[in-house]
Structures are given as structure tokens and as C-alpha cells.
Design an enzyme around this catalytic site. Structure first.
Site, short mmCIF file in Angstrom:
data_model
loop_
_atom_site.label_atom_id
_atom_site.label_comp_id
_atom_site.label_asym_id
_atom_site.label_seq_id
_atom_site.Cartn_x
_atom_site.Cartn_y
_atom_site.Cartn_z
N HIS A 184 -1.20 5.06 -6.49
CA HIS A 184 -2.19 4.04 -6.88
C HIS A 184 -3.48 4.63 -7.43
CE1 HIS A 184 0.26 0.86 -5.29
NE2 HIS A 184 0.18 1.28 -4.04
N ASP A 205 8.93 2.61 -4.10
CA ASP A 205 7.97 2.06 -3.13
C ASP A 205 7.91 0.55 -3.33
OD1 ASP A 205 5.18 1.21 -2.19
OD2 ASP A 205 5.18 3.30 -1.57
N HIS A 221 5.39 -1.26 -3.40
CA HIS A 221 4.24 -1.58 -4.24
C HIS A 221 4.42 -0.97 -5.63
CE1 HIS A 221 2.66 -1.67 -0.05
NE2 HIS A 221 2.07 -2.76 -0.49
N ASP A 224 8.05 2.03 2.66
CA ASP A 224 7.64 0.68 3.01
C ASP A 224 8.59 -0.37 2.45
OD1 ASP A 224 6.93 1.21 0.42
OD2 ASP A 224 4.80 0.76 0.65
#
Length: 684
Positions: free
Chosen positions: A142, A177, A179, A265
Site C-alpha cells: 500500500h 492479499d 486488499h 488475510d
């Protein structure tokens, strides 16, 4: 167990688990330590090269990130956050317990370590030392160029890809992931040399990017693939969209290397995730790409149920080595941590949560993604170009002393050389290298100006060395001339005192006949064009000597005015170089660009003062130049003399001067009240 077939490099630092985000933050670097302990308890460490990564330095981190952002990370501490709230907001950071990206003890060192593993892994893939490289502490997808985001500060993935691009024409990035990998996608959105593919939860979910029709732009159009998904993705649904899309990507793009962000995650039961994948389903994504026999760099990412994160990454480490680990956890792992007592098994059970992804919707997403990929032109190639110097450690034993076979870790000398130890200081830094910060979003008190010069050839280096030697000889000659002039002046004064008033009157008459009243002012050397760095240094040194020796206020004022003119000329010259792309400059304050650093108004007080403060200004500026050239390392006596001259002249004028600073030389000068010049020029 089946024997490992590929050469595998595993990067891990014992200290990584000591860092803590604090304030109940769900991101726990400790999970990398748990994973390594589990991997070691299964005996996998004996079948691969386990290495401690080399922490990245400032210049390496700024290959991608903005200089002022990394400089802030390097200097901010939990004790200084209150006075740097403006900077914290600018860089999307905050206080522990209140922000996703808090300031915590050892933040900069933490970023250095985890980014080092990714870049070192990329370097070893590029030179063929390994076919698979792991850095489970990395995967901070990120982080932006000048902004922290989503628990990520430094984007090690981008840095690793940049390292791979020095060898491979095309690099594929795959993100599983939960995200969206927004930071990596943003970095390569406009290029065809990197294809980014992300499978993620989309819709009112952080970071809110990664729509199906985000496909790149310009030269990078169709080289970005986004697969937006909903809650409850299970193994079968994931495989339905993943394998056809990745098969098409490999056929159309044919990458030279693959980088994967394997955030855990997306597993069932994650604290922040909402997918329902098992270890087998998650690992299938890696195993599918491993069949293409392309070098792979495998990184961590998200994952917030610690015991399941360690289980997942350990399981995938074994699978990438063609080893199917037994389900029962070894006693060593159970003795080390008590977090596996829930089942005492490696594999996890999935839940009965509802899968919100209808098969028809998944087919439509898959069809749309394949349609975008069908527009790809033939495999792009990279034009021949200059290859930058490699930043990663290309071999596991590179730079290390000979190992002691009878000592664990290769012996103490070998262990000490494997990384920079806490407390080690680099040039121009005191303590941990942290400086004070102001609330001004554009300045950092105690900040530094960095100039990076591209690598030069042997001929250019030899020529520059000859110029430096010639300049040094000229400076020494000028200093000798000044000393002789002073000795001669003292002898004349002594003779005048001995002969009495008559001789003194005759001397005054001779001076008047020569066109001036009183002793002649020391002549300033001609100002050369600011053609190179050493010209400016030699000029400043000679001006310093003239200013300190001069007794005439008019001469002192002339010296100051000429220094200001030189600073402006040098600033213009550096800006021309920067515009041409030869020099990358970054200053902690507007006006601190150039060789004097005090040209931002600090000389205003000096120019109005016809007393000894002018000599202090000249000596201080010259001392600053000596630091910038690096003379403080090679000629400490010269630098100390310059600082002493500045202090003495300031004291004579009844002014104060701040001496604490880089390498014992002034980092800011307060000769005139309200006219302080901050910043330094301590690295060239």
C-alpha cells in the site's frame, strides 16, 4: 518428504519481531518470527539458504520514495510527534492507537530491514543464485511514493521489481492479499514492463480501488488486471477465476520473473479479512505459477490472525520446495509458542460463511478480464539502455568474512558483519541519525541536502582527481602567500615603531602617493565561472583566508557580497544540472540550495554589519563548504581551523555562533539576531 528441487533463498532477521506498531494495531511484525520458528521446527531451514538481509540505506530507499518522506521517517520518533503534526498529516501518519500508520520506536530501522530482504531476494533471482526467494516480512503493497498507507511505510515490492528490471525485460506482479495492491499498481500504471494482477475484495473495503475497468493507461494500457471479488470466496470459486486468468497472462506476457504478495488475510477466520480460503486454496495460487518455471520472489503482506498467518506461510514455504508437510505440528513449535494450542495442527478448517460471489458474476468477471488481456500486443521488449548498479546482495556469502565451521552462525565476526548493528553511525549523523523537526511542512530543522551524481567513467574520475589535486595545490599556495604577507606586514610595523614618527610619516606619505590612504586592502582572487564543484570550494577557501586576515571593514563587506553572488551563481548552475537530469537535488528548505546554505536571508545581517561579523560569515560559509566537499573526513585540521576562525571572528564582534552540529562543525549560524540559517550540506 520429497527432496527440494529448486535452490531456495529465505530472508529473515531475528530483530524483525521486536518492532511493535503499538496501541492495539492489528499489524504485528512478530508473525514473521513465528513463521520462521515453524519453518525451522519442520527442518526446512536445512534445505535452503537462510540469510539475514542487509538493511537498505537512504540512497537506496529513495530509488523509489521521495527524499523528504524518507528523511522524515528517518528522523521522527514517538517523542517528537506532537511538534510534527503537520508533517504527520502530510505523510498520512499519526499517533499509535489513532492511525493505521503510527510512529513507533525503530520505525526507520524496521523499514530498512524488511525492504532489504525483498531487494536482496530480487538480486539473487536476477543473477541465478536462487530460483525461489522468500521474504515473509515484506509485501508492503500500500505504501506510496511519498505517503504511508495501510500499515505500510516503504514499498519493498516496488523496490524489488525495480531491481529485477535491471535484468529482465518484463516482470509480473501478482497480489492475492484480500486488499487491493494499490501502491504497486500506481507505481507501474503507465508502463508495459511490469504487469500487475490483483485479486481482492472490492466495494466499501480498504483501499477502495481496483475496479474491473482499471486496466492501465498510455503505454501501460491493458497491463493492469483487477479482479474485484465479494465476501466469502472459497477455494473452488477462487480457482475458477484465478487459473484461467493467470494462464492467459503467462501466455500473453511471458514474464522473466514473478513477484507475489501473499497476504494471509484472505484466509478463513482472519481478523480483518472476509474470504474463506483454506491453506491449500491459498497455496494453490503459488503452486500454479511455479509450474511455469519462472524465478519467483514470494513476499508476505496482510494477515492479522497470527497463528494462521504463520501456518499459511510455513505451509507455502514447504509446497514451493515440493515438500508436503505433515499436519501435526512438531513439538519444538508447540514448545516455542503456545498460540497453536487451538488444534495443534498445521492446516486450518474453513467456516460455513456464505459465499456472496455468484458463479454467473464470477464468469462475467473472468470473461471481462480475458477480454482485456486479448487486446495485449505482442510481447513487449525493452530497448538496450544503461543498467543501473545493482543494490541487492547477489550472493548469500557476499561481503561476509570466512565462516568458522565450528561456531553457530559462522562465528562472531561472521555474525557481526551480516548486518548494521544498532548504534552504528554513518557520516554526518549523531546517535541514531535523527534530527529535530519543525511544524513547517516544507522544512526540517537539522535536515540535510543530498546530491546524487550518476556513476562516472574511469577517465572522468581520473580527470576530476587531477582537478582536485591542482585546486588543493592552489589553495596551499594561496595560504602560503597570505602567511608571507602577514609576516611582511608585521616586520614593517616593527620597523616603523623602531624608527619613530618620522619614518611613520614617510610611510603614510608613500601610501598617499600610491593613490590610497592607509595600508592597501588584501586583494581578492578573481572569481572563476562556477564550472565545477572544486572551483567553488577553492574560491571559498581563499576568500575565507582573505576575510579572516583583512582588517578593513570595506574588504569584509566585499567578501560577503561576493560570497552571496557565488551562492546565487552556484544555485543556478545546480538547477541547470538538475533540469538536464545529471543531478538529483532535494533541500530541507527553500533557499538552502547551493553551497552556502545561508543564502536564504542569513547574509542580510552580515551584509549590514561592517564589523568582524563579516569575517565570521565568510569563515562560516567556507567551513560549511568544507563539510560539503568531504574535507572534514580527509583534512579534519583544516575544517577545525575554519570553524575556529568563524567562532573567533564572531566573538570579536560580540556575536554568538552555534557550534554543535554535523562532525563538530556549525549546522546553523546565528550571527545576527533573527537571521539564522538552518540546514547543512554534509553529503556529496
Amino acid at each position: 518428504m520429497k527432496p527440494a528441487e529448486k535452490v531456495v533463498a529465505y530472508f529473515y532477521d531475528d530483530d524483525i519481531g521486536n518492532y511493535c506498531y503499538g496501541g492495539g494495531n492489528p499489524m504485528r511484525p512478530h508473525r514473521a518470527r513465528m513463521c520462521y520458528t515453524l519453518v525451522d521446527s519442520y527442518g526446512l531451514t536445512k534445505k535452503m539458504m537462510v540469510q539475514r538481509p542487509r538493511p537498505r540505506e537512504f540512497e537506496e530507499l529513495t530509488q523509489f520514495h521521495a527524499d523528504d518522506y524518507i528523511n522524515f521517517l528517518r528522523g521522527v520518533t514517538p517523542n517528537t510527534v506532537d511538534e510534527n503534526m503537520t508533517q504527520l498529516r502530510r505523510f498520512n501518519m499519526g499517533i499509535a492507537g489513532e492511525a493505521d500508520c503510527p510512529v513507533f520506536d525503530g520505525l526507520y530501522e524496521y523499514c530498512q530491514v524488511y525492504s532489504g530482504g525483498s531487494v536482496d531476494g530480487a538480486a539473487q533471482l536476477a543473477n541465478g543464485a536462487a530460483q525461489v526467494a522468500f521474504n515473509w516480512s515484506g509485501g508492503m503493497h500500500h505504501a506510496k511514493k511519498a505517503e504511508a498507507s495501510g500499515f505500510c511505510y516503504v514499498n519493498d515490492i516496488v523496490m524489488a521489481i525495480l531491481e529485477l528490471l535491471k535484468t529482465y525485460a518484463r516482470v509480473l506482479y501478482v497480489d492475492i492479499d484480500i486488499h487491493h495492491g494499490d501502491g504497486v499498481e500506481e507505481a507501474f500504471y503507465l508502463t508495459d514492463r511490469v504487469m500487475t494482477v490483483s485479486f481482492h475484495k472490492y466495494g466499501e473495503f480498504f483501499p477502495g480501488t481496483g475496479a474491473l475497468d482499471d486496466i492501465g493507461y498510455g503505454k501501460g494500457k491493458f497491463y493492469t488486471v483487477n479482479v474485484p471479488l465479494k465476501d466469502g470466496m472459497d477455494d473452488d470459486s477462487y480457482r475458477l477465476v484465478y487459473e484461467p486468468i493467470m494462464q492467459k497472462v503467462m501466455e500473453m506476457y511471458q514474464p522473466g520473473a514473478i513477484v507475489m504478495c501473499c497476504g494471509a488475510d484472505s484466509l478463513s477466520g482472519d481478523r480483518l479479512g472476509c474470504f474463506n480460503l483454506s491453506l491449500e486454496g491459498h497455496s494453490n495460487c503459488l503452486e500454479f505459477l511455479a509450474k511455469f518455471n519462472v524465478p519467483m520472489l514470494i513476499l508476505g503482506g496482510g494477515g492479522y490472525t497470527l497463528r494462521n498467518v504463520a501456518r499459511c506461510w510455513c505451509y507455502e514455504t514447504g509446497r514451493m520446495m515440493n515438500i508436503d508437510l505433515p499436519d501435526g505440528l512438531p513439538d519444538k513449535a508447540l514448545d516455542e509458542f503456545n498460540m497453536y494450542l487451538d488444534t495443534q495442527r498445521l492446516r486450518i478448517a474453513v467456516s460455513n460463511m456464505k459465499n456472496a460471489n455468484e458463479r454467473q458474476e464470477l464468469e462475467q468477471i473472468k470473461t471481462a478480464a480475458l477480454e482485456h488481456l486479448s487486446h495485449l500486443p505482442p510481447v513487449p521488449s525493452a530497448q538496450m539502455a544503461y543498467v543501473p548498479q545493482r543494490l541487492g546482495r547477489e550472493k548469500a556469502e557476499e561481503g561476509l568474512p570466512e565462516e568458522d565451521p565450528d561456531a553457530r552462525g559462522g562465528g562472531q565476526a561472521h555474525e557481526d558483519a551480516r548486518r548494521v548493528r544498532d548504534g552504528d553511525e554513518s557520516d554526518g549523523e549523531e546517535g541514531s541519525g535523527r534530527g529535530g523537526f519543525s511544524d513547517d511542512p516544507f522544512t526540517l530543522n537539522g535536515g540535510r541536502l543530498y546530491v546524487r551524481i550518476p556513476p562516472e567513467g574511469a577517465a572522468a574520475a581520473a580527470s576530476r582527481g587531477a582537478d582536485q589535486a591542482e585546486d588543493m595545490q592552489g589553495v596551499q599556495t594561496h595560504a602560503q602567500q597570505q602567511a608571507q604577507a602577514q609576516a611582511q606586514a608585521q616586520a614593517q610595523e616593527a620597523a616603523a615603531a623602531a624608527t619613530g614618527p618620522a619614518a611613520d610619516a614617510g610611510a603614510r606619505a608613500q601610501g598617499a602617493g600610491g593613490g590610497g590612504a592607509g595600508p592597501a586592502a588584501p586583494q581578492l582572487p578573481p572569481r572563476p565561472e562556477p564550472s565545477n564543484h572544486m572551483d567553488m570550494v577553492a574560491l571559498a577557501r581563499s576568500q575565507m583566508a582573505a576575510a579572516v586576515a583583512a582588517a578593513d571593514p570595506t574588504t569584509r563587506l566585499a567578501v560577503v557580497q561576493q560570497l552571496v553572488a557565488n551562492a546565487a551563481a552556484q544555485q543556478q548552475y545546480q538547477q541547470q544540472l538538475a533540469a538536464r537530469g545529471d543531478v538529483k537535488m532535494e533541500s530541507s528548505g527553500a533557499g538552502n540550495v547551493g553551497y552556502t546554505g545561508a543564502a536564504n536571508g542569513g547574509f542580510a545581517g552580515f551584509a549590514n554589519d561592517a564589523g568582524a561579523a563579516a569575517a565570521a560569515a565568510a569563515a562560516a560559509a567556507a567551513a560549511r563548504l568544507q563539510v560539503g566537499e568531504g574535507v572534514a573526513d580527509g583534512h579534519p585540521a583544516a575544517a577545525a581551523a575554519a570553524a575556529a576562525a568563524a567562532a573567533a571572528a564572531a566573538a570579536a564582534a560580540g556575536r554568538g555562533i552555534r557550534l554543535p552540529g554535523n562532525m563538530g562543525l556549525p549546522s546553523g549560524y546565528g550571527v545576527a539576531p533573527g537571521n539564522e540559517a538552518h540546514g547543512s550540506y554534509d553529503q556529496y
